[in-house]
Design a protein around this motif. Structure first.
Motif, PDB file in Angstrom:
ATOM      1  N   UNK A 291       0.841  -1.198   0.000  1.00 16.64           N
ATOM      2  CA  UNK A 291       0.000   0.000   0.000  1.00 16.64           C
ATOM      3  C   UNK A 291       0.877   1.251   0.000  1.00 16.64           C
ATOM      4  N   UNK A 292       2.101   1.095  -0.486  1.00 19.97           N
ATOM      5  CA  UNK A 292       3.080   2.176  -0.492  1.00 19.97           C
ATOM      6  C   UNK A 292       3.015   2.936  -1.817  1.00 19.97           C
ATOM      7  N   UNK A 293       2.592   4.211  -1.812  1.00 16.37           N
ATOM      8  CA  UNK A 293       2.499   4.955  -3.077  1.00 16.37           C
ATOM      9  C   UNK A 293       3.841   5.135  -3.772  1.00 16.37           C
ATOM     10  N   UNK A 294       4.950   5.016  -3.025  1.00 20.14           N
ATOM     11  CA  UNK A 294       6.268   5.133  -3.650  1.00 20.14           C
ATOM     12  C   UNK A 294       6.599   3.899  -4.485  1.00 20.14           C
ATOM     13  N   UNK A 295       5.802   2.832  -4.331  1.00 22.42           N
ATOM     14  CA  UNK A 295       6.088   1.577  -5.038  1.00 22.42           C
ATOM     15  C   UNK A 295       5.231   1.391  -6.283  1.00 22.42           C
ATOM     16  N   UNK A 296       4.440   2.398  -6.667  1.00 28.27           N
ATOM     17  CA  UNK A 296       3.565   2.260  -7.833  1.00 28.27           C
ATOM     18  C   UNK A 296       4.346   1.807  -9.063  1.00 28.27           C
TER      19      UNK A 296
ATOM     20  N   UNK B  40      -6.278   7.238  -0.316  1.00 25.39           N
ATOM     21  CA  UNK B  40      -4.915   7.365  -0.819  1.00 25.39           C
ATOM     22  C   UNK B  40      -4.126   8.195   0.195  1.00 25.39           C
ATOM     23  N   UNK B  41      -2.931   7.711   0.607  1.00 23.36           N
ATOM     24  CA  UNK B  41      -2.273   8.260   1.800  1.00 23.36           C
ATOM     25  C   UNK B  41      -1.600   9.626   1.656  1.00 23.36           C
ATOM     26  N   UNK B  42      -2.381  10.615   1.282  1.00 30.05           N
ATOM     27  CA  UNK B  42      -1.935  12.007   1.350  1.00 30.05           C
ATOM     28  C   UNK B  42      -3.045  12.813   2.020  1.00 30.05           C
TER      29      UNK B  42
ATOM     30  N   UNK C 112      -1.265  18.248  -9.029  1.00 33.33           N
ATOM     31  CA  UNK C 112      -2.211  17.453  -8.245  1.00 33.33           C
ATOM     32  C   UNK C 112      -1.440  16.566  -7.274  1.00 33.33           C
ATOM     33  N   UNK C 113      -1.672  16.726  -5.983  1.00 35.78           N
ATOM     34  CA  UNK C 113      -0.965  15.881  -5.013  1.00 35.78           C
ATOM     35  C   UNK C 113      -1.217  14.399  -5.275  1.00 35.78           C
ATOM     36  N   UNK C 114      -0.136  13.621  -5.342  1.00 29.37           N
ATOM     37  CA  UNK C 114      -0.272  12.181  -5.536  1.00 29.37           C
ATOM     38  C   UNK C 114      -0.967  11.817  -6.831  1.00 29.37           C
ATOM     39  N   UNK C 115      -0.669  12.536  -7.913  1.00 31.55           N
ATOM     40  CA  UNK C 115      -1.392  12.349  -9.166  1.00 31.55           C
ATOM     41  C   UNK C 115      -1.385  10.904  -9.648  1.00 31.55           C
ATOM     42  N   UNK C 116      -0.237  10.247  -9.670  1.00 34.63           N
ATOM     43  CA  UNK C 116      -0.192   8.868 -10.177  1.00 34.63           C
ATOM     44  C   UNK C 116      -1.098   7.952  -9.364  1.00 34.63           C
TER      45      UNK C 116
ATOM     46  N   UNK D 252      -3.984   8.625  -8.328  1.00 35.78           N
ATOM     47  CA  UNK D 252      -5.342   8.752  -8.852  1.00 35.78           C
ATOM     48  C   UNK D 252      -5.569   7.844 -10.048  1.00 35.78           C
ATOM     49  N   UNK D 253      -4.492   7.368 -10.652  1.00 33.29           N
ATOM     50  CA  UNK D 253      -4.598   6.507 -11.828  1.00 33.29           C
ATOM     51  C   UNK D 253      -4.308   5.054 -11.491  1.00 33.29           C
ATOM     52  N   UNK D 254      -4.217   4.765 -10.199  1.00 31.74           N
ATOM     53  CA  UNK D 254      -3.875   3.405  -9.766  1.00 31.74           C
ATOM     54  C   UNK D 254      -5.123   2.534  -9.677  1.00 31.74           C
ATOM     55  N   UNK D 255      -4.912   1.286  -9.334  1.00 33.08           N
ATOM     56  CA  UNK D 255      -6.016   0.323  -9.182  1.00 33.08           C
ATOM     57  C   UNK D 255      -6.716   0.531  -7.850  1.00 33.08           C
ATOM     58  N   UNK D 256      -7.276   1.719  -7.691  1.00 29.45           N
ATOM     59  CA  UNK D 256      -7.900   2.121  -6.443  1.00 29.45           C
ATOM     60  C   UNK D 256      -8.936   3.208  -6.738  1.00 29.45           C
ATOM     61  N   UNK D 257     -10.163   2.986  -6.302  1.00 26.83           N
ATOM     62  CA  UNK D 257     -11.240   3.961  -6.471  1.00 26.83           C
ATOM     63  C   UNK D 257     -11.389   4.409  -7.926  1.00 26.83           C
ATOM     64  N   UNK D 258     -11.329   5.711  -8.181  1.00 24.78           N
ATOM     65  CA  UNK D 258     -11.587   6.227  -9.519  1.00 24.78           C
ATOM     66  C   UNK D 258     -10.560   5.870 -10.563  1.00 24.78           C
ATOM     67  N   UNK D 259      -9.414   5.339 -10.154  1.00 22.70           N
ATOM     68  CA  UNK D 259      -8.379   4.979 -11.119  1.00 22.70           C
ATOM     69  C   UNK D 259      -8.650   3.687 -11.859  1.00 22.70           C
ATOM     70  N   UNK D 260      -9.625   2.906 -11.408  1.00 21.30           N
ATOM     71  CA  UNK D 260      -9.943   1.641 -12.077  1.00 21.30           C
ATOM     72  C   UNK D 260     -10.582   1.894 -13.438  1.00 21.30           C
ATOM     73  N   UNK D 261     -10.129   1.131 -14.420  1.00 22.37           N
ATOM     74  CA  UNK D 261     -10.584   1.320 -15.803  1.00 22.37           C
ATOM     75  C   UNK D 261     -11.692   0.323 -16.141  1.00 22.37           C
TER      76      UNK D 261
END
Length: 520
Positions: free
Chosen positions: A72-77, A414-416, A157-161, A163-172
């Motif tokens: 769950x580490x955003x630095x590991x995306x 998302x942890x920000x 945008x804080x933590x922009x990437x 927002x595009x992850x496999x989490x909430x609105x980032x899911x395609x």
């Protein structure tokens, strides 16, 4: 819910016909999961916010980028549907190159840039997404060609990437499937993930089948039976008798310690924590008086609550921002437990004989026991808490109708700092508004620094804006931060996730193409 795609209809029919009579060889491929909910609300990733929904959503969809399984580490995306990306020097223009040949579930074709544009536009639309506020900064989203997506931001945008992850609105999602289903997409979900929706039996179970065309490889698990079992004792009994392989656990230290003494099982305690907060409705009397809100805050002994739940599973919070989030400020902004001060504050506010507060409380085991402790603490200081205990779906409905003086709520985002401040403390998020999210306190004092932080290009300046927002929220006592409740799941010894589980943003162990049930 109905099935999606001809292949899945056939699969669902066969599974329904076989039921529990599956032969042993096939049974080994069936993962049986028990969740603590009487029902799922939706499998639409842009609407799913309940814990029971989010876990299943994580098996159905992908983002442009992803949290590696077990993290769950955003630095590991890392890359997911996008194989690469680049950004402009000022960080406002981003270009993503998609993988070739990624298949949607069923007969819904191959992923293109149009699906990505549609999904992200959908995620930022408050009419179709519960997470739209986080996507306000996406100015334009366009398909350059079938495999290229360009996103232009209105401001950093804080933590922009994230927002595009496999989490909430980032899911395609599949554009064609979502448009065909309309408002029923949550009942007919179509993604690109390792598992596809098959069928739903109301208040019983949801069945998923492996996605044979999954771009990371065919999953080892053939079927997931996601069983809806709200009663802890029933879930544990089913696990003990071998009817379930993986269950949602009780987030209590005693429960964890007990199962850790058993053989051939594993207890998983992992991040992110759902940050437990008591939101105080500043619009309803007597909580519309800041002195009364301070009295409530000083009547609650958070250390006692943490000791009750267990320090390992419930580390104490220090701010209205969850522990460990970028921007959390622990500048001694907590109200110390002080029963004597409570009585003085109530008398000063015109309530020398105490007050009564009405609150809607969920019967869920993660909420009711804590609220009973808080009820006893408040009572000792002359505050009567009149609790209306309802089932969890009813609780969610009622707290969004402004029917509760206080709201006990827990979530992970998302942890920000921006994610929590936007959803819980910005005035646009106040429940009852068209733009409502989860501002149960009707807090409206911190809009300026929350908005300033979103466009502040100086990292230190951004931290200062977030700090100021927390200070203002604390001064108005919009909420009482309590503790971080980590995730607890119990699995059989023969279930191998295929990765080390340290964190999972969707609050359930990711079931991937590598997950398998090994022979005993």
């Amino acid at each position: 819910m109905t099935s999606t795609g001809k292949r899945l209809i056939l699969c669902g029919t066969l599974l329904a016909g076989l039921g529990m009579a599956l032969p042993a060889a096939a049974q080994d491929q069936v993962l049986r999961v028990g969740i603590n909910a009487p029902e799922i609300s939706t499998l639409d990733p842009h609407r799913a916010s309940a814990t029971a929904d989010k876990g299943a959503v994580g098996w159905l969809y992908n983002g442009l980028v992803r949290f590696p399984p077990g993290s769950a580490d955003p630095a590991a995306l890392e890359p997911d549907l996008a194989k690469s990306w680049a950004s402009s020097e000022n960080g406002l223009e981003w270009t993503f190159t998609l993988r070739d040949g990624v298949k949607f579930h069923g007969d819904w074709g191959v992923l293109t840039a149009d699906d990505v544009v549609y999904s992200l536009e959908r995620a930022k639309d408050p009419e179709r997404s519960s997470f739209a506020a986080a996507y306000d900064g996406l100015q334009t989203i366009e398909a350059v060609d079938a495999r290229t997506v360009r996103i232009v931001l209105a401001h950093p945008v804080p933590g922009f990437l994230g927002l595009l992850s496999n989490y909430h609105g980032g899911n395609i999602v599949s554009k064609a499937a979502a448009e065909a289903a309309g408002a029923d997409f949550g009942k007919q979900p179509v993604g690109t993930g390792p598992f596809a929706f098959v069928s739903h039996q109301t208040q019983q179970s949801v069945t998923f089948a492996r996605h044979d065309g999954y771009f990371r490889g065919t999953p080892k698990i053939a079927t997931i039976e996601y069983r809806l079992i709200p009663a802890d004792a029933s879930r544990e009994l089913a696990f003990t008798s071998g009817e379930l392989d993986l269950i949602y656990g009780k987030r209590e230290q005693r429960w964890i310690d007990r199962w850790n003494r058993e053989s051939d099982v594993a207890v998983d305690v992992f991040w992110p924590a759902e940050f437990r907060t008591l939101h105080l409705n500043t619009q309803l009397a007597p909580l519309d008086d800041v002195r009364v809100r301070e009295a409530v805050a000083r009547a609650i002994n958070v250390d006692e609550i943490v000791a009750f739940v267990g320090a390992d599973v419930a580390p104490k919070g220090c701010s209205v921002i969850p522990s460990g989030y970028l921007g959390e400020d622990c500048s001694a902004w907590t109200y110390s437990y002080d029963p004597a001060a409570v009585k003085e504050l109530l008398a000063e506010a015109g309530h020398p004989d105490g007050i009564t507060i009405k609150q809607v409380v969920s019967s869920n085991n993660a909420q009711l026991p804590i609220m009973e402790v808080i009820q006893a603490q408040l009572s000792a200081s002359g505050i009567t808490l009149d609790m209306q205990v309802v089932d969890h779906p009813t609780y969610h409905e009622m707290i969004r109708k402004n029917m509760s003086g206080m709201v006990f709520y827990g979530s992970a985002r998302f942890p920000i700092a921006d994610s929590y401040l936007t959803e819980y403390y910005h005035s646009a998020a106040i429940v009852g508004k068209p733009t409502a999210i989860t501002n149960f306190s009707h807090c409206d004092v911190a809009d300026a620094p929350i908005e300033a932080a979103r466009v502040n290009t100086d990292p230190q300046g951004q931290l200062a804006d977030w700090s100021e927002a927390q200070r203002l929220i604390h001064e108005q006592i919009c909420a009482v931060p309590l503790f971080n409740l980590r995730q607890v799941w119990l699995r059989s010894g023969n279930l191998d996730y295929g990765y080390e589980l340290e964190g999972a943003m969707n609050l359930a162990p990711p079931i991937t193409e590598l997950t398998e049930l090994k022979a005993n």
